[in-house]
Design a protein around this motif. Structure first.
Motif, PDB file in Angstrom:
ATOM      1  N   UNK A   1       0.831  -1.204   0.000  1.00  0.00           N
ATOM      2  CA  UNK A   1       0.000   0.000   0.000  1.00  0.00           C
ATOM      3  C   UNK A   1       0.869   1.259   0.000  1.00  0.00           C
ATOM      4  N   UNK A   2       1.925   1.232   0.786  1.00  0.00           N
ATOM      5  CA  UNK A   2       2.826   2.389   0.839  1.00  0.00           C
ATOM      6  C   UNK A   2       3.532   2.594  -0.486  1.00  0.00           C
ATOM      7  N   UNK A   3       4.034   1.501  -1.084  1.00  0.00           N
ATOM      8  CA  UNK A   3       4.702   1.616  -2.384  1.00  0.00           C
ATOM      9  C   UNK A   3       3.753   2.180  -3.437  1.00  0.00           C
ATOM     10  N   UNK A   4       2.534   1.655  -3.475  1.00  0.00           N
ATOM     11  CA  UNK A   4       1.576   2.118  -4.475  1.00  0.00           C
ATOM     12  C   UNK A   4       1.249   3.594  -4.293  1.00  0.00           C
TER      13      UNK A   4
ATOM     14  N   UNK B   1       5.069   3.148 -14.690  1.00  0.00           N
ATOM     15  CA  UNK B   1       5.478   2.615 -13.389  1.00  0.00           C
ATOM     16  C   UNK B   1       4.461   1.562 -12.964  1.00  0.00           C
ATOM     17  N   UNK B   2       4.961   0.417 -12.545  1.00  0.00           N
ATOM     18  CA  UNK B   2       4.065  -0.679 -12.167  1.00  0.00           C
ATOM     19  C   UNK B   2       4.722  -1.511 -11.079  1.00  0.00           C
ATOM     20  N   UNK B   3       3.910  -2.329 -10.403  1.00  0.00           N
ATOM     21  CA  UNK B   3       4.426  -3.278  -9.427  1.00  0.00           C
ATOM     22  C   UNK B   3       3.598  -4.542  -9.504  1.00  0.00           C
ATOM     23  N   UNK B   4       4.273  -5.684  -9.478  1.00  0.00           N
ATOM     24  CA  UNK B   4       3.613  -6.987  -9.580  1.00  0.00           C
ATOM     25  C   UNK B   4       3.929  -7.782  -8.321  1.00  0.00           C
ATOM     26  N   UNK B   5       2.882  -8.199  -7.609  1.00  0.00           N
ATOM     27  CA  UNK B   5       3.049  -8.917  -6.349  1.00  0.00           C
ATOM     28  C   UNK B   5       2.293 -10.232  -6.438  1.00  0.00           C
TER      29      UNK B   5
ATOM     30  N   UNK C   1       9.127  -9.382  -5.297  1.00  0.00           N
ATOM     31  CA  UNK C   1       8.194  -8.557  -6.054  1.00  0.00           C
ATOM     32  C   UNK C   1       8.921  -7.931  -7.238  1.00  0.00           C
ATOM     33  N   UNK C   2       8.213  -7.762  -8.344  1.00  0.00           N
ATOM     34  CA  UNK C   2       8.807  -7.125  -9.513  1.00  0.00           C
ATOM     35  C   UNK C   2       8.115  -5.791  -9.775  1.00  0.00           C
ATOM     36  N   UNK C   3       8.828  -4.890 -10.434  1.00  0.00           N
ATOM     37  CA  UNK C   3       8.280  -3.563 -10.702  1.00  0.00           C
ATOM     38  C   UNK C   3       8.927  -2.984 -11.955  1.00  0.00           C
ATOM     39  N   UNK C   4       8.337  -1.921 -12.479  1.00  0.00           N
ATOM     40  CA  UNK C   4       8.849  -1.301 -13.694  1.00  0.00           C
ATOM     41  C   UNK C   4       8.898   0.205 -13.551  1.00  0.00           C
ATOM     42  N   UNK C   5       9.826   0.820 -14.282  1.00  0.00           N
ATOM     43  CA  UNK C   5       9.987   2.271 -14.256  1.00  0.00           C
ATOM     44  C   UNK C   5      10.525   2.765 -15.588  1.00  0.00           C
ATOM     45  N   UNK C   6      10.489   4.077 -15.771  1.00  0.00           N
ATOM     46  CA  UNK C   6      10.961   4.704 -17.007  1.00  0.00           C
ATOM     47  C   UNK C   6      12.419   5.135 -16.841  1.00  0.00           C
ATOM     48  N   UNK C   7      13.293   4.634 -17.702  1.00  0.00           N
ATOM     49  CA  UNK C   7      14.701   5.041 -17.624  1.00  0.00           C
ATOM     50  C   UNK C   7      15.234   5.563 -18.950  1.00  0.00           C
ATOM     51  N   UNK C   8      14.355   5.721 -19.952  1.00  0.00           N
ATOM     52  CA  UNK C   8      14.787   6.175 -21.273  1.00  0.00           C
ATOM     53  C   UNK C   8      14.105   7.492 -21.630  1.00  0.00           C
ATOM     54  N   UNK C   9      14.849   8.362 -22.285  1.00  0.00           N
ATOM     55  CA  UNK C   9      14.294   9.613 -22.792  1.00  0.00           C
ATOM     56  C   UNK C   9      14.215   9.524 -24.311  1.00  0.00           C
TER      57      UNK C   9
END
Length: 474
Positions: A164-167, A178-182, A413-421
């Protein structure tokens, strides 16, 4: 060096990320054993004769991933350069540079802290701090967010409380990539918690409403509708002068020749299984897109214009966008660059290029867009701006361009983020801004309102399609 690995290296071929034409590489007998780091992606690998150990890296500790064999690795990636201290590899239209390092990745794996909520928070926060690209564009003070959220985590924090805190923390960034998979059971507990908390859940678009809009769009305008992979993609003629292509996503384009006797559910179960078993699903995706677009251009090549409808498209694989546009590009065209976050700066830019396909459509191109148009669909939108005789119709796109950098927490847990411009060739980034249309429509920004607007609009005729029809009659 293992003889089978050496033989594999000597036989490997290079492939261009755009043309996919094989070119032989000269290789010397070198050993890759040792530690290698991806430039700009926070990943490391340790090569052995028979096993490659992989890691996600942060300044507070590394997270081990599943092991691979060297053969699996090089079966998946295409090698452009293989040297004693540098490896250049490609995965579809993505390029990576690996360099040899003395870093001992295993030394910084803290397995004894894998379930510690505080350690998992530190790994997540530092990963974003070191690799996320868009704090400035999205007006986020990441250090201040640390001061807000870090004190809320302690050794007794439950998995649900941590999730809940991460979300909540990541939701403040407002980035659709940005995503998170649990685990499923934790996701179910999370949904129950949200349902019990008044006003915390965003209003979602009913699936049937979206399907109804897309179906009615086809029923009203398209003659002799053709489908690809059970309707994820539909196309046909509006009239003898106008073709219409409805892209629901940029995912389901690999062509696996699955039996038509299967139900839709059975079809997609088998399709996803074959995608998972593929040596490289990105290669399967561009091949499937080429197979489809060649057929479309052969059928619609005599039309004056083609409409590419991306209004309902939340993205997928960049290969679909690039290969689709290759069928409209009359000449080699550089259309954008991308660079990865690297410390306080970026890696060198990689240029993305359109190369004319053998089957080319030479008429006008109309691209329909909305705030639902995102990610790989926005890449197609951006690329289309570099093609003459193209008109964008609709409303500004969502503004999420980066590929998703997939990561793993120590607890699994896995998650995703943006690292490209991504930037246009003029150096413009449309992240968090979106691409504006040439011809604006009064589409609402909220998703549910947008689909309801289109449903009402269709009663008298879709304004965007009617605009193209009127332009083609002139």
């Amino acid at each position: 060096m293992n003889k089978s690995i050496l033989a594999l290296f000597l036989l490997m071929l290079a492939v261009s990320c755009q043309t996919h034409e094989k070119q032989p590489l000269e290789k010397e007998a070198i050993s890759l054993n040792g530690n290698w780091e991806y430039l700009g992606f926070g990943r490391g690998m340790t090569f052995g004769d028979t096993i490659i150990k992989r890691y996600h890296m942060t300044s507070v500790g590394h997270v081990p991933l599943s092991d691979n064999t060297p053969k699996e690795f090089f079966d998946y990636y295409t090698v452009d350069t293989l040297a004693a201290d540098t490896i250049l590899i490609r995965d579809g239209v993505k390029a990576f540079k690996l360099f040899r390092t003395d870093t001992d990745f295993a030394k910084d794996v803290h397995a004894n802290r894998a379930e510690d909520p505080r350690y998992n928070f530190e790994v997540l926060w530092h990963t974003f701090n070191e690799q996320y690209c868009y704090f400035t564009e999205r007006n986020i003070d990441w250090d201040a967010m640390y001061q807000t959220y870090q004190p809320q985590v302690n050794s007794d924090t439950t998995p649900l409380e941590l999730y809940l805190l991460f979300e909540k923390m990541l939701g403040e960034i407002g980035d659709g990539h940005i995503s998170m998979d649990v685990p499923n059971e934790l996701e179910e507990d999370y949904e129950k918690q949200l349902t019990a908390t008044e006003g915390t859940m965003e209003e979602e678009v009913p699936a049937e409403l979206e399907k109804q809009v897309k179906r009615q769009m086809i029923d009203r305008y398209v003659e002799e509708v053709k489908e690809f992979n059970r309707g994820d993609f539909k196309w046909g003629r509006i009239n003898e002068d106008i073709g219409y292509l409805q892209f629901s996503n940029m995912i389901g384009f690999a062509h696996y020749d699955i039996s038509d006797s299967l139900s839709t559910k059975e079809f997609w179960n088998e399709w996803w299984q074959k995608l998972g078993e593929a040596k490289n699903y990105h290669d399967d995706t561009w091949k499937g897109t080429r197979y489809l677009m060649d057929s479309i251009v052969k059928t619609l090549g005599d039309a004056e214009a083609i409409i590419v409808d991306l209004r309902f498209n939340g993205g997928g694989f960049d290969e679909v966008s690039v290969e689709t546009l290759n069928h409209f590009a009359q000449e080699r065209t550089d259309f954008c660059t991308k660079k990865a976050r690297l410390g306080d700066g970026y890696t060198e830019k990689q240029t993305m290029t359109l190369l004319p396909a053998e089957q080319l459509f030479k008429g006008k191109l109309y691209v329909l867009i909305s705030h639902e148009t995102a990610s790989a669909a926005e890449l197609l939108t951006l690329g289309s701006k570099a093609i003459p005789n193209t008109t964008l119709i609709g409303s500004t796109t969502e503004g999420v361009f980066s590929d998703v950098l997939h990561k793993k927490l120590p607890n699994g847990w896995t998650y995703g983020l943006s690292n490209l411009v991504y930037e246009s060739m003029e150096g413009i980034s449309y992240e968090n801004v979106g691409i504006a249309p040439d011809v604006a429509m009064a589409y609402p920004k909220a998703s549910k309102d947008f689909y309801e607007y289109l449903l009402t609009d269709l009663k008298d005729g879709d304004d965007a399609i009617e605009y193209v029809i009127a332009q083609t009659k002139k």
